[in-house]
Scaffold this active site. Sequence first.
Site, mmCIF file in Angstrom:
data_model
loop_
_atom_site.group_PDB
_atom_site.id
_atom_site.type_symbol
_atom_site.label_atom_id
_atom_site.label_comp_id
_atom_site.label_asym_id
_atom_site.label_seq_id
_atom_site.Cartn_x
_atom_site.Cartn_y
_atom_site.Cartn_z
ATOM 1 N N ARG A 96 0.827 -1.215 0.000
ATOM 2 C CA ARG A 96 0.000 0.000 0.000
ATOM 3 C C ARG A 96 0.864 1.269 0.000
ATOM 4 O O ARG A 96 0.414 2.348 -0.390
ATOM 5 C CB ARG A 96 -0.994 -0.008 1.177
ATOM 6 C CG ARG A 96 -1.917 1.205 1.186
ATOM 7 C CD ARG A 96 -3.210 0.990 1.964
ATOM 8 N NE ARG A 96 -3.006 0.247 3.182
ATOM 9 C CZ ARG A 96 -2.417 0.720 4.279
ATOM 10 N NH1 ARG A 96 -1.967 1.955 4.309
ATOM 11 N NH2 ARG A 96 -2.270 -0.034 5.346
ATOM 12 N N TYR B 165 -17.005 12.551 -16.185
ATOM 13 C CA TYR B 165 -17.320 11.186 -15.796
ATOM 14 C C TYR B 165 -18.339 11.188 -14.641
ATOM 15 O O TYR B 165 -18.263 12.022 -13.736
ATOM 16 C CB TYR B 165 -16.028 10.483 -15.373
ATOM 17 C CG TYR B 165 -16.205 8.994 -15.301
ATOM 18 C CD1 TYR B 165 -16.394 8.251 -16.454
ATOM 19 C CD2 TYR B 165 -16.232 8.337 -14.084
ATOM 20 C CE1 TYR B 165 -16.595 6.891 -16.401
ATOM 21 C CE2 TYR B 165 -16.428 6.965 -14.019
ATOM 22 C CZ TYR B 165 -16.617 6.254 -15.181
ATOM 23 O OH TYR B 165 -16.819 4.913 -15.121
ATOM 24 N N ASP C 22 -8.797 15.143 -16.973
ATOM 25 C CA ASP C 22 -9.053 13.717 -17.181
ATOM 26 C C ASP C 22 -8.756 13.427 -18.654
ATOM 27 O O ASP C 22 -9.475 13.867 -19.552
ATOM 28 C CB ASP C 22 -10.509 13.385 -16.831
ATOM 29 C CG ASP C 22 -10.784 11.886 -16.867
ATOM 30 O OD1 ASP C 22 -10.126 11.173 -17.644
ATOM 31 O OD2 ASP C 22 -11.681 11.437 -16.128
ATOM 32 N N LYS D 188 -8.899 1.781 -19.552
ATOM 33 C CA LYS D 188 -9.344 2.037 -20.918
ATOM 34 C C LYS D 188 -8.186 1.824 -21.899
ATOM 35 O O LYS D 188 -7.703 0.722 -21.999
ATOM 36 C CB LYS D 188 -9.932 3.450 -20.998
ATOM 37 C CG LYS D 188 -10.938 3.764 -19.870
ATOM 38 C CD LYS D 188 -12.198 2.927 -19.931
ATOM 39 C CE LYS D 188 -13.092 3.046 -18.717
ATOM 40 N NZ LYS D 188 -13.435 4.385 -18.289
HETATM 41 C C1 LIG Z 1 -13.810 5.024 -17.180
HETATM 42 C C2 LIG Z 1 -13.505 6.430 -16.902
HETATM 43 C C3 LIG Z 1 -13.150 6.838 -15.615
HETATM 44 C C4 LIG Z 1 -13.162 5.885 -14.448
HETATM 45 O O1 LIG Z 1 -12.187 4.908 -14.548
HETATM 46 P P1 LIG Z 1 -12.329 3.492 -13.799
HETATM 47 O O2 LIG Z 1 -11.041 2.843 -14.127
HETATM 48 O O3 LIG Z 1 -13.547 2.837 -14.368
HETATM 49 O O4 LIG Z 1 -12.498 3.784 -12.352
HETATM 50 C C5 LIG Z 1 -12.839 8.152 -15.415
HETATM 51 N N1 LIG Z 1 -12.873 9.049 -16.404
HETATM 52 C C6 LIG Z 1 -13.216 8.702 -17.667
HETATM 53 C C7 LIG Z 1 -13.242 9.748 -18.712
HETATM 54 C C8 LIG Z 1 -13.539 7.381 -17.954
HETATM 55 O O5 LIG Z 1 -13.897 7.049 -19.193
#
Ligand SMILES: *Cc1c(COP(=O)(O)O)cnc(C)c1O
Length: 398
Positions: free
Chosen positions: A61, A114, A187, A212
């Site tokens: 951690r 998101y 993001d 992603k």
């Molecule tokens: C999927 C996504 C997230 C969240 O990510 P996780 O790995 O599912 O927690 C945040 N921002 C965007 C733009 C996303 O597409």
Amino acid sequence: MSKNKFGLEYGFQTRAVHSGNDIDEGSGAIKRPIIMANSYALPYDPTDINWSSTDKALYTRNSGANQLYLQEKLTTLEGCEDSVVLASGVSALSSVFFTFLKSKDHVVCSKITYLAVYRLLTEYLPDKYGIECTFVDSSNLEELKAAIRPNTKLIHIETPGNPIINISDIEEIAKIAHNNNALLSVDNTFASLYNQRPTSLGADLSIESLTKYINGHGDAMGGAVLGKKDLIDKIRKEAMVNLGGTISPFNAWLIMRGAVTLPLRMKQHNNNALKVAKYLESLPFVTFVSYPGLKSHPGHEIAKKQMKNGFSGVLSFGIDADYDTHNAFISHLKVITSAVSLGHDESLIVFFGPDDERQYLYPDEFSNGFFRFSVGIEDIEDIINDLKQAFEKVGLSY
Ligand SMILES: *Cc1c(COP(=O)(O)O)cnc(C)c1O
């Protein structure tokens, strides 16, 4: 036996292959192993050790081997000072809010963001901790500027924004943030650091859902925050150690493996999505296509400036049809799968109906419901033919 560090003197693909990997000293293996142990041997006299230290591998951690390897790869790919990897994209986002905001601070946030960010900043952080937030159309700089208050500590944007694929100008918003002593976090999940590197455009923090494009194979969750060392250290000390959203060594290893082919995959995503966008735009029953690579997109010029290698693989579009026809169309797809998430190897599509909880935030053309389409790396002919045969089955032909 150790290889070179693979820094910015090497090309992006070379860094994607080599950075973070090395010859394993114990076995001589040319790929670093997965280290599942959650504790590391203490020195002879441990009394001086800071048990919350993140500098030394003591406990996963605080710091673990696979997490450090993945951080090295991501930091070199973004070309920034440091990064921290966490259990999910949402964990990365919430650790930024936890670390840099306190009660009575104010945030300016893109209204297109998101869903978890939207909920955190509209409900949980204001209700539980008295953090204030104003949502703006961050594609509109005047609206964004007007929302800033003396206690604004953070501007948070998402570009391209989920799910309507709007574009915000990172460089200009970074200037606005810094003129007002606020941080800018971006993001970057929809672009990925292959197409867009927010920290090189002035953002203080870039956030990626590794789930992603960076992992890219739809089989692991992870998140990262990238930026200057002092900011990343603060996230590590405050949020990683004390909130505990640690990434598992196995997931860090899978994402490390996926990231090797990020540039190759992104080229195919970029090319395929542009072709799909042009195909859709040519159809009389398609009411709109939102893709920053199209000249018709209002953010096309800004996207060209900041998305250096391409416009990524996600687009949204509408069709002139009733509610049931939207669902029927999806049910006839064979190559493309109806599922959430995006940035996987395979094509994924989601229908957002007119009753979507955030529909009121979207432009008028989205009000009949729309599809968010994450174009995969399959053969482009197969993707387009799949769309074509499903349109025909529901009586949409041309
Ligand atoms: C999927 C996504 C997230 C969240 O990510 P996780 O790995 O599912 O927690 C945040 N921002 C965007 C733009 C996303 O597409």
